[in-house]
Design a protein around this motif. Sequence first.
Motif, PDB file in Angstrom:
ATOM      1  N   GLU A 152      13.332  40.794  13.045  1.00 17.19           N
ATOM      2  CA  GLU A 152      12.294  42.036  12.695  1.00 17.19           C
ATOM      3  C   GLU A 152      13.331  43.266  12.544  1.00 17.19           C
ATOM      4  N   ASP A 153      14.323  43.324  13.454  1.00 19.14           N
ATOM      5  CA  ASP A 153      15.021  44.384  13.455  1.00 19.14           C
ATOM      6  C   ASP A 153      16.722  43.873  13.506  1.00 19.14           C
ATOM      7  N   HIS A 154      17.425  44.172  12.497  1.00 14.51           N
ATOM      8  CA  HIS A 154      19.024  43.502  12.373  1.00 14.51           C
ATOM      9  C   HIS A 154      19.984  44.392  13.395  1.00 14.51           C
ATOM     10  N   GLY A 155      19.373  45.397  14.036  1.00 10.43           N
ATOM     11  CA  GLY A 155      20.127  46.160  15.101  1.00 10.43           C
ATOM     12  C   GLY A 155      20.127  45.408  16.416  1.00 10.43           C
ATOM     13  N   TRP A 156      20.852  46.123  17.338  1.00 11.25           N
ATOM     14  CA  TRP A 156      21.049  45.570  18.710  1.00 11.25           C
ATOM     15  C   TRP A 156      19.682  45.852  19.525  1.00 11.25           C
ATOM     16  N   SER A 157      19.636  44.505  20.229  1.00  8.44           N
ATOM     17  CA  SER A 157      18.510  44.602  21.168  1.00  8.44           C
ATOM     18  C   SER A 157      18.699  45.350  22.370  1.00  8.44           C
ATOM     19  N   GLU A 158      17.802  45.772  23.241  1.00  8.97           N
ATOM     20  CA  GLU A 158      18.233  46.177  24.537  1.00  8.97           C
ATOM     21  C   GLU A 158      19.046  45.211  25.465  1.00  8.97           C
ATOM     22  N   SER A 159      19.804  45.641  26.027  1.00 10.52           N
ATOM     23  CA  SER A 159      20.726  44.931  26.869  1.00 10.52           C
ATOM     24  C   SER A 159      19.757  44.645  28.164  1.00 10.52           C
ATOM     25  N   VAL A 160      19.606  43.289  28.524  1.00  9.35           N
ATOM     26  CA  VAL A 160      19.064  42.556  29.325  1.00  9.35           C
ATOM     27  C   VAL A 160      19.562  41.894  30.535  1.00  9.35           C
ATOM     28  N   ALA A 161      19.528  42.359  31.786  1.00  9.86           N
ATOM     29  CA  ALA A 161      20.097  41.369  32.851  1.00  9.86           C
ATOM     30  C   ALA A 161      19.646  40.238  33.328  1.00  9.86           C
ATOM     31  N   ASP A 162      19.897  39.136  33.326  1.00 14.51           N
ATOM     32  CA  ASP A 162      19.302  37.788  33.629  1.00 14.51           C
ATOM     33  C   ASP A 162      19.000  37.637  35.181  1.00 14.51           C
ATOM     34  N   ASP A 163      18.117  37.150  35.430  1.00 19.75           N
ATOM     35  CA  ASP A 163      17.659  36.899  36.996  1.00 19.75           C
ATOM     36  C   ASP A 163      17.529  35.545  37.230  1.00 19.75           C
ATOM     37  N   ARG A 164      18.036  34.516  36.334  1.00 23.88           N
ATOM     38  CA  ARG A 164      18.292  33.048  36.744  1.00 23.88           C
ATOM     39  C   ARG A 164      19.611  32.743  36.046  1.00 23.88           C
ATOM     40  N   TYR A 165      20.214  31.565  36.655  1.00 27.32           N
ATOM     41  CA  TYR A 165      21.220  30.679  36.079  1.00 27.32           C
ATOM     42  C   TYR A 165      20.887  30.240  34.659  1.00 27.32           C
ATOM     43  N   LYS A 166      21.558  30.392  33.776  1.00 26.58           N
ATOM     44  CA  LYS A 166      20.881  30.161  32.173  1.00 26.58           C
ATOM     45  C   LYS A 166      22.252  29.811  31.585  1.00 26.58           C
ATOM     46  N   ILE A 167      21.869  28.536  30.881  1.00 29.10           N
ATOM     47  CA  ILE A 167      22.595  27.960  29.800  1.00 29.10           C
ATOM     48  C   ILE A 167      22.375  28.084  28.118  1.00 29.10           C
ATOM     49  N   LEU A 168      23.052  28.715  27.400  1.00 25.70           N
ATOM     50  CA  LEU A 168      22.422  28.511  25.999  1.00 25.70           C
ATOM     51  C   LEU A 168      23.485  27.822  25.188  1.00 25.70           C
ATOM     52  N   ILE A 169      22.886  27.089  24.489  1.00 23.68           N
ATOM     53  CA  ILE A 169      23.658  26.133  23.806  1.00 23.68           C
ATOM     54  C   ILE A 169      23.168  26.204  22.168  1.00 23.68           C
ATOM     55  N   GLY A 170      24.005  26.797  21.379  1.00 29.50           N
ATOM     56  CA  GLY A 170      23.740  26.999  19.919  1.00 29.50           C
ATOM     57  C   GLY A 170      23.430  25.618  19.113  1.00 29.50           C
ATOM     58  N   VAL A 171      22.357  25.665  18.170  1.00 37.61           N
ATOM     59  CA  VAL A 171      21.987  24.482  17.278  1.00 37.61           C
ATOM     60  C   VAL A 171      22.236  24.926  15.900  1.00 37.61           C
ATOM     61  N   SER A 172      21.860  25.951  15.572  1.00 32.51           N
ATOM     62  CA  SER A 172      22.220  26.457  13.931  1.00 32.51           C
ATOM     63  C   SER A 172      22.135  27.996  13.949  1.00 32.51           C
ATOM     64  N   GLY A 173      22.634  28.391  12.612  1.00 30.81           N
ATOM     65  CA  GLY A 173      22.970  29.775  12.209  1.00 30.81           C
ATOM     66  C   GLY A 173      24.086  30.323  13.258  1.00 30.81           C
ATOM     67  N   ALA A 174      23.964  31.934  13.056  1.00 31.22           N
ATOM     68  CA  ALA A 174      24.750  32.685  13.662  1.00 31.22           C
ATOM     69  C   ALA A 174      24.308  34.113  13.711  1.00 31.22           C
ATOM     70  N   TYR A 175      24.626  34.571  15.049  1.00 30.04           N
ATOM     71  CA  TYR A 175      24.012  35.912  15.270  1.00 30.04           C
ATOM     72  C   TYR A 175      25.259  36.589  16.205  1.00 30.04           C
ATOM     73  N   GLN A 176      25.305  38.006  16.453  1.00 34.59           N
ATOM     74  CA  GLN A 176      26.169  38.718  17.265  1.00 34.59           C
ATOM     75  C   GLN A 176      25.338  38.835  18.679  1.00 34.59           C
ATOM     76  N   ARG A 177      26.576  38.534  19.698  1.00 37.49           N
ATOM     77  CA  ARG A 177      25.998  38.463  21.033  1.00 37.49           C
ATOM     78  C   ARG A 177      27.057  39.290  22.013  1.00 37.49           C
ATOM     79  N   ARG A 178      26.330  40.381  22.694  1.00 39.03           N
ATOM     80  CA  ARG A 178      27.237  41.239  23.675  1.00 39.03           C
ATOM     81  C   ARG A 178      27.006  40.653  25.088  1.00 39.03           C
TER      82      ARG A 178
END
Length: 304
Positions: A37-63
């Motif tokens: 909905e918005d191509h700009g940067w989302s708000e920076s969020v601090a994780d509260d759990r251990y998390k593993i993200l695994i890409g499936v398709s497409g591409a985006y930018q991650r900070r």
Amino acid sequence: MPEGVGSDPRRSTTSARWRVLGHPDGILIYQARCIVEDHGWSESVADDRYKILIGVSGAYQRRFNGRTAVADSTSVLFARPGDEMAVAHPYGCGDSYTCLEVDHEVLAERPDAARWFARDGWDGRSDPALDLAHRQLVAASRRGLDSFELAERFHRFLGRLLQHSRLAGEGADADLDHAIRRRPSTLAAHRRLADRAREVLATSDFTLGLEEVARAVGCSPHHLSRVFQRVTGSSLTAYRNRLRVQAVLDTLVEPDGRPLGALASDYGFADQAHLTRVLRDQVGHPPARLRRLLHSPAPRTGAA
């Protein structure tokens, strides 16, 4: 987390189609496909759990913890509580990923707990064996498992992930720093060039040649090839093949069973035999076998 469409109800994130695959005690496994909905940067969020993200398709930018990189279908991220992440979607819709969220107590009970807790957050790449193990876990979850079996498979996958060469090593930048031994400014420039090449390849339709990719990032093919190999440990050809194989695996999961010749043409392979050879080399199985391994029935509801 309920299945459906919208932001993660626990925090402000990019809107997506969510599908929970399983929720055994202390573990949450789900897949998401982002809705831009918005191509700009989302708000920076601090994780509260251990998390593993695994890409499936497409591409985006991650900070991630202040460092910006391109995330694509080969990406794997291990985040710890307190790590901060923001995302942007300049390439439009279509990126999707699997997320494994784990409570501290679940990791603490594992025999390799010290190795998980001693690590900083890590943002890197999978290999074909790890990706196939991930996709088999997803396929088994979609077929329907009781919480006991799902938890057992999940822990087996965590062990596989920890053995992954980059995760077992000194950290995301150690191999690169040892290999290049350059000034920090040069090292940063090389990383940016490699990320830009990833961006071009991940958002193309697999028809670009090496010269076209080099022209898009503003350097010679020789320089690009040499820098990409140094930064990533992979040739541009191998990386392009990884992306193509990921796209084919996504298609093999679909129920319509498209002819392999059409898949070969769609993803830029010379012919069906070339497609089969590359899949065997990278994943260890021919397309027909992979269709059986990754098959899952269509969802029974309208949830994503």
